[in-house]
Write a protein that holds these residues in place. Structure first.
Motif, mmCIF file in Angstrom:
data_model
loop_
_atom_site.group_PDB
_atom_site.id
_atom_site.type_symbol
_atom_site.label_atom_id
_atom_site.label_comp_id
_atom_site.label_asym_id
_atom_site.label_seq_id
_atom_site.Cartn_x
_atom_site.Cartn_y
_atom_site.Cartn_z
ATOM 1 N N GLU A 162 0.837 -1.201 0.000
ATOM 2 C CA GLU A 162 0.000 0.000 0.000
ATOM 3 C C GLU A 162 0.870 1.248 0.000
ATOM 4 O O GLU A 162 0.587 2.224 -0.715
ATOM 5 C CB GLU A 162 -0.927 0.005 1.213
ATOM 6 C CG GLU A 162 -1.846 1.226 1.240
ATOM 7 C CD GLU A 162 -2.780 1.218 2.429
ATOM 8 O OE1 GLU A 162 -3.676 2.098 2.473
ATOM 9 O OE2 GLU A 162 -2.633 0.360 3.331
ATOM 10 N N ALA A 163 1.940 1.244 0.793
ATOM 11 C CA ALA A 163 2.839 2.400 0.837
ATOM 12 C C ALA A 163 3.475 2.643 -0.531
ATOM 13 O O ALA A 163 3.640 3.789 -0.958
ATOM 14 C CB ALA A 163 3.914 2.180 1.896
ATOM 15 N N ARG A 164 3.836 1.576 -1.228
ATOM 16 C CA ARG A 164 4.428 1.736 -2.560
ATOM 17 C C ARG A 164 3.412 2.303 -3.544
ATOM 18 O O ARG A 164 3.756 3.126 -4.387
ATOM 19 C CB ARG A 164 4.953 0.386 -3.051
ATOM 20 C CG ARG A 164 6.156 -0.109 -2.260
ATOM 21 C CD ARG A 164 6.657 -1.432 -2.782
ATOM 22 N NE ARG A 164 7.766 -1.933 -1.984
ATOM 23 C CZ ARG A 164 8.381 -3.091 -2.203
ATOM 24 N NH1 ARG A 164 7.972 -3.872 -3.200
ATOM 25 N NH2 ARG A 164 9.382 -3.468 -1.434
ATOM 26 N N CYS A 165 2.173 1.851 -3.436
ATOM 27 C CA CYS A 165 1.126 2.398 -4.302
ATOM 28 C C CYS A 165 0.946 3.895 -4.052
ATOM 29 O O CYS A 165 0.862 4.697 -4.990
ATOM 30 C CB CYS A 165 -0.194 1.663 -4.063
ATOM 31 S SG CYS A 165 -0.417 0.165 -5.055
ATOM 32 N N ARG A 166 0.896 4.273 -2.791
ATOM 33 C CA ARG A 166 0.643 5.680 -2.479
ATOM 34 C C ARG A 166 1.842 6.571 -2.827
ATOM 35 O O ARG A 166 1.677 7.771 -3.022
ATOM 36 C CB ARG A 166 0.280 5.817 -1.001
ATOM 37 C CG ARG A 166 -1.025 5.109 -0.664
ATOM 38 C CD ARG A 166 -1.607 5.530 0.656
ATOM 39 N NE ARG A 166 -2.847 4.816 0.944
ATOM 40 C CZ ARG A 166 -4.027 5.119 0.418
ATOM 41 N NH1 ARG A 166 -4.127 6.138 -0.425
ATOM 42 N NH2 ARG A 166 -5.110 4.415 0.721
ATOM 43 N N ALA A 167 3.016 5.971 -2.934
ATOM 44 C CA ALA A 167 4.190 6.747 -3.340
ATOM 45 C C ALA A 167 4.201 7.021 -4.842
ATOM 46 O O ALA A 167 4.982 7.852 -5.311
ATOM 47 C CB ALA A 167 5.463 6.008 -2.940
ATOM 48 N N SER A 168 3.335 6.340 -5.584
ATOM 49 C CA SER A 168 3.315 6.524 -7.041
ATOM 50 C C SER A 168 1.905 6.807 -7.543
ATOM 51 O O SER A 168 1.530 6.419 -8.644
ATOM 52 C CB SER A 168 3.875 5.276 -7.733
ATOM 53 O OG SER A 168 3.131 4.126 -7.370
ATOM 54 N N ASP A 169 1.119 7.512 -6.708
ATOM 55 C CA ASP A 169 -0.265 7.806 -7.089
ATOM 56 C C ASP A 169 -0.440 9.199 -7.667
ATOM 57 O O ASP A 169 -1.556 9.698 -7.774
ATOM 58 C CB ASP A 169 -1.192 7.626 -5.882
ATOM 59 C CG ASP A 169 -0.927 8.638 -4.763
ATOM 60 O OD1 ASP A 169 0.012 9.449 -4.898
ATOM 61 O OD2 ASP A 169 -1.660 8.613 -3.754
ATOM 62 N N GLY A 170 0.664 9.830 -8.042
ATOM 63 C CA GLY A 170 0.594 11.181 -8.591
ATOM 64 C C GLY A 170 0.507 12.256 -7.531
ATOM 65 O O GLY A 170 0.436 13.445 -7.851
ATOM 66 N N HIS A 171 0.475 11.845 -6.240
ATOM 67 C CA HIS A 171 0.423 12.793 -5.117
ATOM 68 C C HIS A 171 -0.778 13.734 -5.227
ATOM 69 O O HIS A 171 -0.703 14.918 -4.889
ATOM 70 C CB HIS A 171 1.722 13.611 -5.031
ATOM 71 C CG HIS A 171 2.941 12.752 -4.964
ATOM 72 N ND1 HIS A 171 4.149 13.136 -5.474
ATOM 73 C CD2 HIS A 171 3.132 11.494 -4.460
ATOM 74 C CE1 HIS A 171 5.042 12.179 -5.292
ATOM 75 N NE2 HIS A 171 4.446 11.167 -4.679
ATOM 76 N N LEU A 172 -1.904 13.195 -5.681
ATOM 77 C CA LEU A 172 -3.088 14.030 -5.883
ATOM 78 C C LEU A 172 -3.628 14.567 -4.558
ATOM 79 O O LEU A 172 -4.060 15.730 -4.473
ATOM 80 C CB LEU A 172 -4.167 13.220 -6.604
ATOM 81 C CG LEU A 172 -3.796 12.772 -8.022
ATOM 82 C CD1 LEU A 172 -4.872 11.861 -8.583
ATOM 83 C CD2 LEU A 172 -3.615 13.985 -8.935
ATOM 84 N N HIS A 173 -3.607 13.724 -3.508
ATOM 85 C CA HIS A 173 -4.091 14.189 -2.216
ATOM 86 C C HIS A 173 -3.252 15.350 -1.694
ATOM 87 O O HIS A 173 -3.780 16.358 -1.208
ATOM 88 C CB HIS A 173 -4.071 13.033 -1.201
ATOM 89 C CG HIS A 173 -5.218 12.091 -1.350
ATOM 90 N ND1 HIS A 173 -5.258 11.133 -2.318
ATOM 91 C CD2 HIS A 173 -6.374 11.972 -0.641
ATOM 92 C CE1 HIS A 173 -6.385 10.445 -2.213
ATOM 93 N NE2 HIS A 173 -7.080 10.931 -1.209
ATOM 94 N N ALA A 174 -1.944 15.216 -1.787
ATOM 95 C CA ALA A 174 -1.066 16.273 -1.298
ATOM 96 C C ALA A 174 -1.290 17.565 -2.071
ATOM 97 O O ALA A 174 -1.284 18.663 -1.504
ATOM 98 C CB ALA A 174 0.392 15.830 -1.416
ATOM 99 N N GLN A 175 -1.513 17.466 -3.366
ATOM 100 C CA GLN A 175 -1.735 18.664 -4.169
ATOM 101 C C GLN A 175 -3.036 19.352 -3.770
ATOM 102 O O GLN A 175 -3.103 20.582 -3.682
ATOM 103 C CB GLN A 175 -1.800 18.286 -5.659
ATOM 104 C CG GLN A 175 -0.473 17.783 -6.223
ATOM 105 C CD GLN A 175 -0.591 17.465 -7.694
ATOM 106 O OE1 GLN A 175 -0.784 18.366 -8.516
ATOM 107 N NE2 GLN A 175 -0.486 16.186 -8.034
#
Length: 325
Positions: A101-114
């Protein structure tokens, strides 16, 4: 040998249904991928795995701390290529899923952070742009996502990717598929990872009419009036799975059809004497196990209320089949 084959086929069908039902929100085609790929998971870990896991997808699906993990095997699923690797890890189920899951979230385009940086905290908290799916309980679970790359992907860029996917039907227009199924084992966790690298044309893989890309099993007739919906093969491994739906005759007619068709092609039907010439029966399905020239073929016939009479043809070498007993 005969009873073993019958029991194995029955257990396989039960596992297919159980696991497919547990996918929850994952895209519908993943259930077909799981059915096919589970049959082909490599059994033995290989040396120098780090040198074999060369692609970016393979790297993200590799657990360096795992007790063992097989080298990637390429699967052909309805004409498209998918990779699979299986392994054992000493950690608990949730810890293994946490890693993926951590690897997926590291390559999700960082949409949440944006969104949060832009002050759109409510939209970010709503999870509408959450590209990572996870479901698990005490015994099993999965993580699935589309790898958008390590850099930020702005919402407008994501919409452009989605539009390209709509136009082409190719999942790679958005990102690479990453999927891990894991289940609790006696000592740790068993996991199977699937991923794509490059084109994965879903619309062409699963047409609404006509045959799916691929090929029929050599020497095994297709059911009358049916169409092929799944054709899966495992690289150079002696395994294949082909599924036909919509046959023009029911299970009783298919039983007679395959008894004649297999015999006429030189296959030897392997049946327990207790069945008195009938196919084995399990969970509402009928099936034959047949052998010819070192090939073992299992034909499973079932009346599917949605797809109509359905036939699943599993092919393996006799030697590979026996090693699993």
């Amino acid at each position: 040998m005969l009873n073993v084959g019958s029991r194995r086929a029955g257990r396989a069908r039960a596992k297919w249904r159980e696991r497919a039902a547990g996918f929850g929100r994952a895209a519908g085609f993943l259930s077909l991928v799981w059915i096919a790929a589970t049959l082909f998971a490599v059994r033995a870990a290989r040396a120098d795995l780090d040198e074999v896991m060369l692609g970016f997808g393979a790297e993200t699906m590799h657990l360096a701390e795992a007790r063992q993990q097989s080298a990637p095997t390429a699967l052909s699923i309805n004409g498209a290529e998918l990779f699979v690797s299986s392994g054992m890890d000493d950690r608990a189920l949730d810890a293994v899923l946490d890693v993926f899951e951590a690897r997926c979230r590291a390559s999700d385009g960082h949409l949440h952070a944006q969104l949060e940086r832009a002050g759109e905290t409510e939209l970010a908290a709503g999870g509408w742009l959450d590209g990572t799916l996870r479901e698990d309980d005490e015994d099993r679970g999965y993580v699935a996502c589309l790898d958008l790359g390590p850099d930020d992907v702005e919402p407008s860029a994501l919409l452009e990717r989605v539009q390209r996917f709509v136009d082409t039907g190719d999942l790679a227009a958005i990102g690479e598929l990453r999927y891990v199924f894991a289940e609790r084992a006696a000592h740790g966790t068993h996991f199977v990872a699937y991923w794509t690298e490059g084109s994965f044309p879903i619309s062409a893989m699963f047409p609404s009419e006509g045959d799916a890309p691929g090929r029929d099993v050599d020497g095994v007739a297709r059911p009358p009036g049916s169409r092929r919906v799944l054709s899966a093969r495992a690289g150079d491994e002696p395994y294949s799975l082909t599924v036909f739906t919509g046959a023009s005759v029911g299970v009783d007619g298919l039983e007679r059809f395959y008894r004649d068709a297999l015999s006429s092609e030189g296959f030897r039907l392997l049946e327990p004497e207790a069945l008195e010439g009938r196919a084995y029966e399990s969970d509402g399905a009928l099936g034959f196990v047949a052998e010819r020239d070192g090939r073992m073929v299992t034909v499973v016939m079932v009346d599917d209320p949605d797809a109509g009479p359905t036939v699943e043809v599993l092919e393996a070498s006799v030697d590979a089949f026996r090693t699993q007993e």
